[in-house]
Design an enzyme around this catalytic site. Structure first.
Site, PDB file in Angstrom:
ATOM      1  N   GLN A  43      -1.166  -3.901  12.979  1.00  0.00           N
ATOM      2  CA  GLN A  43      -2.462  -3.949  13.674  1.00  0.00           C
ATOM      3  C   GLN A  43      -2.413  -4.769  14.969  1.00  0.00           C
ATOM      4  O   GLN A  43      -3.415  -4.934  15.659  1.00  0.00           O
ATOM      5  CB  GLN A  43      -3.551  -4.508  12.739  1.00  0.00           C
ATOM      6  CG  GLN A  43      -3.810  -3.606  11.529  1.00  0.00           C
ATOM      7  CD  GLN A  43      -4.894  -4.146  10.611  1.00  0.00           C
ATOM      8  OE1 GLN A  43      -5.997  -4.465  11.040  1.00  0.00           O
ATOM      9  NE2 GLN A  43      -4.580  -4.248   9.322  1.00  0.00           N
ATOM     10  N   LYS A  54     -12.037  -4.732  -2.872  1.00  0.00           N
ATOM     11  CA  LYS A  54     -13.220  -4.965  -2.002  1.00  0.00           C
ATOM     12  C   LYS A  54     -14.503  -4.558  -2.726  1.00  0.00           C
ATOM     13  O   LYS A  54     -15.321  -3.775  -2.231  1.00  0.00           O
ATOM     14  CB  LYS A  54     -13.069  -4.234  -0.676  1.00  0.00           C
ATOM     15  CG  LYS A  54     -11.866  -4.725   0.131  1.00  0.00           C
ATOM     16  CD  LYS A  54     -11.849  -4.171   1.539  1.00  0.00           C
ATOM     17  CE  LYS A  54     -10.615  -4.612   2.284  1.00  0.00           C
ATOM     18  NZ  LYS A  54      -9.353  -3.981   1.810  1.00  0.00           N
ATOM     19  N   GLY A 114      -1.888  -8.068  15.602  1.00  0.00           N
ATOM     20  CA  GLY A 114      -2.325  -9.470  15.684  1.00  0.00           C
ATOM     21  C   GLY A 114      -1.202 -10.379  16.194  1.00  0.00           C
ATOM     22  O   GLY A 114      -0.024 -10.133  15.931  1.00  0.00           O
ATOM     23  N   ASP A 149     -20.755  -3.958  -5.217  1.00  0.00           N
ATOM     24  CA  ASP A 149     -21.773  -3.243  -5.987  1.00  0.00           C
ATOM     25  C   ASP A 149     -22.833  -4.220  -6.494  1.00  0.00           C
ATOM     26  O   ASP A 149     -22.802  -5.412  -6.176  1.00  0.00           O
ATOM     27  CB  ASP A 149     -21.084  -2.486  -7.141  1.00  0.00           C
ATOM     28  CG  ASP A 149     -21.748  -1.142  -7.401  1.00  0.00           C
ATOM     29  OD1 ASP A 149     -22.989  -1.113  -7.523  1.00  0.00           O
ATOM     30  OD2 ASP A 149     -21.031  -0.130  -7.492  1.00  0.00           O
ATOM     31  N   PRO A 190     -24.713  -6.615  -9.263  1.00  0.00           N
ATOM     32  CA  PRO A 190     -24.034  -7.576 -10.145  1.00  0.00           C
ATOM     33  C   PRO A 190     -23.476  -6.977 -11.430  1.00  0.00           C
ATOM     34  O   PRO A 190     -22.327  -7.258 -11.797  1.00  0.00           O
ATOM     35  CB  PRO A 190     -25.134  -8.612 -10.431  1.00  0.00           C
ATOM     36  CG  PRO A 190     -25.993  -8.569  -9.209  1.00  0.00           C
ATOM     37  CD  PRO A 190     -26.014  -7.139  -8.762  1.00  0.00           C
ATOM     38  N   ASP A 223       0.821  -1.215   0.000  1.00  0.00           N
ATOM     39  CA  ASP A 223       0.000   0.000   0.000  1.00  0.00           C
ATOM     40  C   ASP A 223       0.855   1.265   0.000  1.00  0.00           C
ATOM     41  O   ASP A 223       0.590   2.213   0.751  1.00  0.00           O
ATOM     42  CB  ASP A 223      -0.936  -0.015   1.224  1.00  0.00           C
ATOM     43  CG  ASP A 223      -1.938  -1.154   1.168  1.00  0.00           C
ATOM     44  OD1 ASP A 223      -2.408  -1.487   0.064  1.00  0.00           O
ATOM     45  OD2 ASP A 223      -2.243  -1.726   2.230  1.00  0.00           O
TER      46      ASP A 223
HETATM   47  O1  O7E Z   1      -2.019  -3.410   8.534  1.00  0.00           O
HETATM   48  P1  O7E Z   1      -1.070  -3.700   7.417  1.00  0.00           P
HETATM   49  O2  O7E Z   1      -0.240  -2.521   7.029  1.00  0.00           O
HETATM   50  O3  O7E Z   1      -0.268  -4.946   7.642  1.00  0.00           O
HETATM   51  O4  O7E Z   1      -1.945  -3.975   6.104  1.00  0.00           O
HETATM   52  C1  O7E Z   1      -3.040  -4.804   6.099  1.00  0.00           C
HETATM   53  C2  O7E Z   1      -3.611  -4.855   4.711  1.00  0.00           C
HETATM   54  O5  O7E Z   1      -4.759  -5.681   4.718  1.00  0.00           O
HETATM   55  C3  O7E Z   1      -4.066  -3.514   4.139  1.00  0.00           C
HETATM   56  O6  O7E Z   1      -3.907  -3.552   2.750  1.00  0.00           O
HETATM   57  C4  O7E Z   1      -5.545  -3.458   4.497  1.00  0.00           C
HETATM   58  O7  O7E Z   1      -6.271  -2.662   3.583  1.00  0.00           O
HETATM   59  C5  O7E Z   1      -5.915  -4.927   4.341  1.00  0.00           C
HETATM   60  N1  O7E Z   1      -7.037  -5.416   5.140  1.00  0.00           N
HETATM   61  C6  O7E Z   1      -7.081  -5.243   6.493  1.00  0.00           C
HETATM   62  O8  O7E Z   1      -6.164  -4.693   7.103  1.00  0.00           O
HETATM   63  N2  O7E Z   1      -8.166  -5.691   7.190  1.00  0.00           N
HETATM   64  C7  O7E Z   1      -9.195  -6.352   6.600  1.00  0.00           C
HETATM   65  O9  O7E Z   1     -10.115  -6.763   7.283  1.00  0.00           O
HETATM   66  C8  O7E Z   1      -9.139  -6.588   5.232  1.00  0.00           C
HETATM   67  C9  O7E Z   1      -8.035  -6.162   4.526  1.00  0.00           C
HETATM   68  C10 O7E Z   1      -7.884  -6.613   3.196  1.00  0.00           C
HETATM   69  O10 O7E Z   1      -6.865  -6.638   2.608  1.00  0.00           O
HETATM   70  O11 O7E Z   1      -8.943  -7.151   2.618  1.00  0.00           O
HETATM   71  C11 O7E Z   1      -8.708  -7.913   1.562  1.00  0.00           C
HETATM   72  C12 O7E Z   1      -7.643  -8.938   1.878  1.00  0.00           C
END
Ligand code: O7E
Length: 219
Positions: A179, A61, A181, A64, A66, A9
């Site tokens: 985040q 993500k 985890g 919308d 179909p 990103d």
């Molecule tokens: O927190 P980071 O920087 O490790 O990035 C996490 C990535 O996963 C980031 O691109 C964010 O948009 C995505 N993400 C989430 O953090 N949480 C979600 O619930 C879903 C996503 C995501 O990527 O959804 C599609 C996989």
């Protein structure tokens, strides 16, 4: 042992290519989304694939009706190996994307396109509206036979439940690293078909290659 998916990103093409090349030894798949595509163009998918030889999944993500989902999927899968959509919009919207993927797969069965559906997201706000319906969304993922689901590494108990409900789908799971985890707990749930998604903890690290290596070793 789950695989490592880099969430790329960043907002600059030079940086994106540099990080994806530097880390490609340790990364199994690259996920790019609105930040990088809006900062550049959709062709960035092909340029990263060409430089790294890795699968690139587009995280749009898509959520919308179909017919609009179909248009977005056609444009995206022309470049990407997979597309991420939202499940809460319902089965017809998700099926529209799966139908596009099937068309591509008929033409090129050796490189099947993947459809991956979000169930419950990793951030705190996801507990307000998404979590109460996420089990049903995961069940829909299993019924529709999407290739994969997205479920949160920030809540390993939910990750386990959603993975079990979605049955045959692989899981791609964000939330480790920035985040907070707990990777050890996540590794008790995920298997070799699944992916741990790491973004900032790699691309914001002063040495992205070392960080990617560390995550690969931890996996
Ligand atoms: O927190 P980071 O920087 O490790 O990035 C996490 C990535 O996963 C980031 O691109 C964010 O948009 C995505 N993400 C989430 O953090 N949480 C979600 O619930 C879903 C996503 C995501 O990527 O959804 C599609 C996989």
């Amino acid at each position: 042992m789950p695989k490592l998916m880099l969430a790329l990103d960043v907002l600059d093409e030079f940086e994106a290519i540099k990080i994806s090349e530097e880390t490609s030894e340790y990364v199994d798949c690259i996920k790019i989304g609105y930040p990088l595509v809006l900062a550049t163009d959709l062709g960035i998918v092909k340029r990263i694939k060409d430089k790294t030889g890795k699968e690139v999944i587009c995280d749009f993500k898509v959520a919308d009706i179909p017919s609009t989902n179909e248009k977005i999927a056609k444009l995206t899968l022309n470049y990407a190996d997979g597309i991420i959509c939202q499940g809460f919009v319902g089965p017809d919207s998700v099926k529209a994307i799966m139908d596009v993927a099937k068309e591509y797969n008929k033409k090129d069965p050796k490189n099947p396109k993947k459809v991956i559906m979000v169930t419950e997201m990793s951030h705190g706000g996801a507990t307000s509206f998404m979590q109460p319906i996420a089990n049903e969304i995961a069940k829909m993922a299993g019924d529709l036979k999407v290739n994969g689901i997205v479920a949160p590494s920030t809540r390993p108990a939910r990750l386990k439940e959603l993975k079990e409900i979605a049955n045959n789908a692989f899981v791609i799971s964000p939330g480790v690293g920035a985040q907070g985890g707990d990777l050890k707990e996540v590794l008790k749930v995920l298997d070799e078909n699944d992916y741990v998604i790491v973004g900032r903890a790699i691309y914001l690290n002063e040495n992205p290659k070392e960080s990617a290596k560390k995550y690969k070793e931890l996996l």
